[in-house]
Design a protein around this motif. Structure first.
Motif, PDB file in Angstrom:
ATOM      1  N   ARG A   1      -9.098  -0.284 -14.034  1.00  0.00           N
ATOM      2  CA  ARG A   1      -8.157  -0.140 -12.912  1.00  0.00           C
ATOM      3  C   ARG A   1      -6.736   0.104 -13.426  1.00  0.00           C
ATOM      4  NH1 ARG A   1      -7.648  -4.664  -8.845  1.00  0.00           N
ATOM      5  NH2 ARG A   1      -6.637  -3.022  -7.625  1.00  0.00           N
TER       6      ARG A   1
ATOM      7  N   GLU B   1      -1.936   5.819  -7.964  1.00  0.00           N
ATOM      8  CA  GLU B   1      -2.581   6.135  -9.237  1.00  0.00           C
ATOM      9  C   GLU B   1      -1.677   7.057 -10.065  1.00  0.00           C
ATOM     10  OE1 GLU B   1      -6.403   5.550 -10.132  1.00  0.00           O
ATOM     11  OE2 GLU B   1      -5.522   3.822  -9.130  1.00  0.00           O
TER      12      GLU B   1
ATOM     13  N   ARG C   1       2.091   4.979   0.456  1.00  0.00           N
ATOM     14  CA  ARG C   1       1.637   6.074   1.302  1.00  0.00           C
ATOM     15  C   ARG C   1       2.719   7.155   1.338  1.00  0.00           C
ATOM     16  NH1 ARG C   1       3.742   2.428   5.006  1.00  0.00           N
ATOM     17  NH2 ARG C   1       5.084   3.359   6.611  1.00  0.00           N
TER      18      ARG C   1
ATOM     19  N   GLN D   1     -10.576  -4.593  -4.456  1.00  0.00           N
ATOM     20  CA  GLN D   1      -9.974  -4.029  -3.252  1.00  0.00           C
ATOM     21  C   GLN D   1      -8.535  -4.481  -3.045  1.00  0.00           C
ATOM     22  OE1 GLN D   1     -11.765  -1.680  -1.830  1.00  0.00           O
ATOM     23  NE2 GLN D   1     -13.331  -2.215  -3.346  1.00  0.00           N
ATOM     24  N   SER D   2      -8.057  -5.377  -3.907  1.00  0.00           N
ATOM     25  CA  SER D   2      -6.676  -5.838  -3.781  1.00  0.00           C
ATOM     26  C   SER D   2      -5.735  -4.689  -4.151  1.00  0.00           C
ATOM     27  CB  SER D   2      -6.448  -7.033  -4.712  1.00  0.00           C
ATOM     28  OG  SER D   2      -5.130  -7.515  -4.596  1.00  0.00           O
ATOM     29  N   PRO D   3      -4.834  -4.279  -3.232  1.00  0.00           N
ATOM     30  CA  PRO D   3      -4.032  -3.074  -3.485  1.00  0.00           C
ATOM     31  C   PRO D   3      -2.868  -3.290  -4.438  1.00  0.00           C
ATOM     32  CG  PRO D   3      -3.392  -4.044  -1.397  1.00  0.00           C
ATOM     33  CD  PRO D   3      -4.553  -4.875  -1.910  1.00  0.00           C
TER      34      PRO D   3
ATOM     35  N   HIS E   1      -0.937 -10.725  -6.931  1.00  0.00           N
ATOM     36  CA  HIS E   1      -2.077  -9.816  -7.066  1.00  0.00           C
ATOM     37  C   HIS E   1      -3.211 -10.495  -7.818  1.00  0.00           C
ATOM     38  CE1 HIS E   1      -3.964  -5.831  -7.157  1.00  0.00           C
ATOM     39  NE2 HIS E   1      -4.441  -6.202  -8.342  1.00  0.00           N
TER      40      HIS E   1
ATOM     41  N   SER F   1       0.833  -1.191   0.000  1.00  0.00           N
ATOM     42  CA  SER F   1       0.000   0.000   0.000  1.00  0.00           C
ATOM     43  C   SER F   1       0.873   1.247   0.000  1.00  0.00           C
ATOM     44  CB  SER F   1      -0.923  -0.002   1.221  1.00  0.00           C
ATOM     45  OG  SER F   1      -1.790  -1.111   1.176  1.00  0.00           O
TER      46      SER F   1
END
Length: 367
Positions: free
Chosen positions: A269, A243, A163, A236-238, A230, A161
Motif C-alpha cells: 500500500r 496514489e 478527490r 479500506q482505511s483511506p 490511520h 479522502s
C-alpha cells in the motif's frame, strides 16, 4: 565462498570507533561494533530460550484486537516528556531536507556517534520510547487503562479522502509521509530544518493519543503539515493523498510493531503512494538486538515477535526479510545495512549491544 549478504552490505556508521579496549568506558557509545562468533552464538541461544514458550493463541488474538488500546495507553503514560528529536535524521536520510546546506566544517550533520542515545548512566533506560524494565511499564499501564478515551470528533471531521486534486498538501511540490509518527520526534525536526516552500509533511499514527500530541504541539503548522489517525492494517482505511503523490515515506521503528503476516500488504500500500522515483526510508530493530535478548519466556508470540509488558509488540528483522518485503512491492534497493552499536553505562560499568537495520528502497523511475 561468497560472503553472506548481510556481511557484504554492512557499512561503517558514525565516526567513534573502539580501537583500544582500555578506552571502553570513556564514552557512552561506540559505532560499528563487530561481533565475535561466540557473542553471536550466545545471542542465538538466548533467543532460542526466550522463544521456547509461546503465548497461547487466545492471548495472542487479544493483543491484536486491543493493539490500539495499548498504544493509546503508552502515550497517555509517557506523553512527550522523554522523547528526543532524532538529530541523526539528516545525516542518514538527507532526502528529508535535500536543499539543506552543509555545515562550515564540512559535515552535513552530527555524526551518529553524537546522535541521541539511551540514558545509559542509570537503569532503567529508555529504548526507543520503551522502558527496559518491562514490569514498570506494565504497572503504569494498569493505572491508566480505565481512563476515558480522548474525544475524536475533531479528527473525525478531517478530510481524509482526496478527490479532484483537492486534498491537504495538493499544491506542494515535495511531499513526505511519516507512518507511526508518535509524538512528532521526526516530523518537527523536518519542519524546522527543511525550509523548502514547496514542502508538505503528512504524519499518521495508530494511536489517537499520539496524533493529539502532535496536533497540540506549539510548532504544528497546518499549512505545512497534516496529522491524522490511520490504521495501516485496515486496507479500506483511506489516506488523505492520492496514489503516486509522495516523494518520501518514513518508517522509523514502526513496521516492527505490526503482525508479521500483515507486513507485506502494508508495504504494498505504501509503495502505491510513491511517485516514480519516490523512496521508502526505514530504520528498525535488527535480529539479536539487546531488546530481543532481554525478553523472558512467555513473552514470545511467534519467531522473533514478542509482546512487551505494556502490551505493545515488536519484531526483530534480518536484512533479507526486509529486502523481500520491499522487493515484492516492486521497489528497488538503494541501501540495506546493519547498524551495530555498543552503548556503555559508565556508572555501572555495563555494556549494551544494539542492532538496528537501515533501508532505502525506491520506486523505479519512469524511463
Amino acid at each position: 565462498m561468497a560472503a553472506p549478504r548481510e556481511a557484504r552490505e554492512r557499512r561503517p556508521f558514525g565516526r567513534r570507533f573502539l580501537t583500544d579496549p582500555a578506552r571502553l568506558f570513556q564514552h557512552n557509545a561506540w559505532d560499528n561494533v563487530e561481533w565475535s562468533e561466540e557473542q553471536e552464538a550466545s545471542a542465538r541461544r538466548k533467543v532460542q530460550e526466550n522463544s521456547s514458550q509461546l503465548l497461547p493463541q487466545d492471548k495472542q488474538e487479544e493483543y491484536e484486537v486491543n493493539a490500539k488500546r495499548y498504544w493509546d495507553a503508552f502515550y497517555k503514560i509517557h506523553e512527550n516528556g522523554f522523547f528526543k528529536d532524532r538529530h541523526w535524521l539528516f545525516t542518514e536520510f538527507p532526502e528529508l531536507a535535500p536543499h539543506r546546506k552543509p555545515r562550515h566544517n564540512g559535515d552535513s550533520a552530527p555524526a551518529l556517534g553524537d546522535r541521541e542515545e539511551c540514558n545509559t548512566e542509570g537503569l532503567p533506560s529508555w529504548e526507543n520510547g520503551h522502558c527496559s524494565l518491562e514490569s514498570r511499564a506494565e504497572n503504569q499501564f494498569h493505572l491508566v487503562s480505565s481512563t476515558p478515551k480522548i474525544c475524536t470528533e475533531g479528527l473525525a471531521t478531517q478530510k481524509l479522502s482526496p478527490r479532484d486534486g483537492d486534498f491537504p498538501g495538493s499544491a506542494a511540490s515535495y511531499r513526505i509521509l511519516e507512518v507511526g509518527c508518535g509524538a512528532g520526534n521526526t516530523v518537527f525536526p523536518i519542519l524546522q530544518t527543511n525550509n523548502d516552500p514547496g514542502l508538505f509533511v503528512y504524519c499518521c499514527d495508530f494511536s489517537t493519543t499520539a496524533v493529539d500530541l502532535v496536533q497540540k504541539h506549539a510548532e504544528y503548522d497546518s499549512s505545512r503539515c497534516f496529522a491524522f489517525v490511520h490504521d495501516l492494517c485496515h486496507e479500506q482505511s483511506p489516506f488523505p493523498m492520492p496514489e503516486e503523490s509522495l516523494d518520501v515515506v518514513i518508517l522509523i521503528f514502526v513496521l516492527s510493531a505490526i503482525l508479521p503476516e500483515k507486513m507485506q500488504c502494508i508495504v504494498n500500500r505504501l509503495s502505491g503512494l510513491l511517485k516514480p522515483g519516490g523512496m521508502i526510508l526505514l530504520r528498525d530493530y535488527g535480529r539479536y538486538d539487546l531488546a530481543q535478548l532481554r525478553f523472558k519466556k512467555g513473552q514470545c508470540l511467534s519467531d522473533n515477535f514478542y509482546v512487551r509488558g505494556d502490551g505493545t509488540r515488536v519484531y526483530f528483522f534480518t536484512q533479507d526479510e526486509l529486502d523481500d518485503l520491499f522487493s515484492r512491492a516492486g521497489l528497488e534497493k538503494l541501501q540495506n545495512v546493519v547498524d551495530r552499536r555498543l552503548q556503555v553505562n559508565r556508572g555501572k560499568q555495563m555494556t549494551m549491544y544494539r542492532v538496528w537495520i537501515q533501508c532505502k528502497y525506491r520506486k523505479p523511475p519512469v524511463p
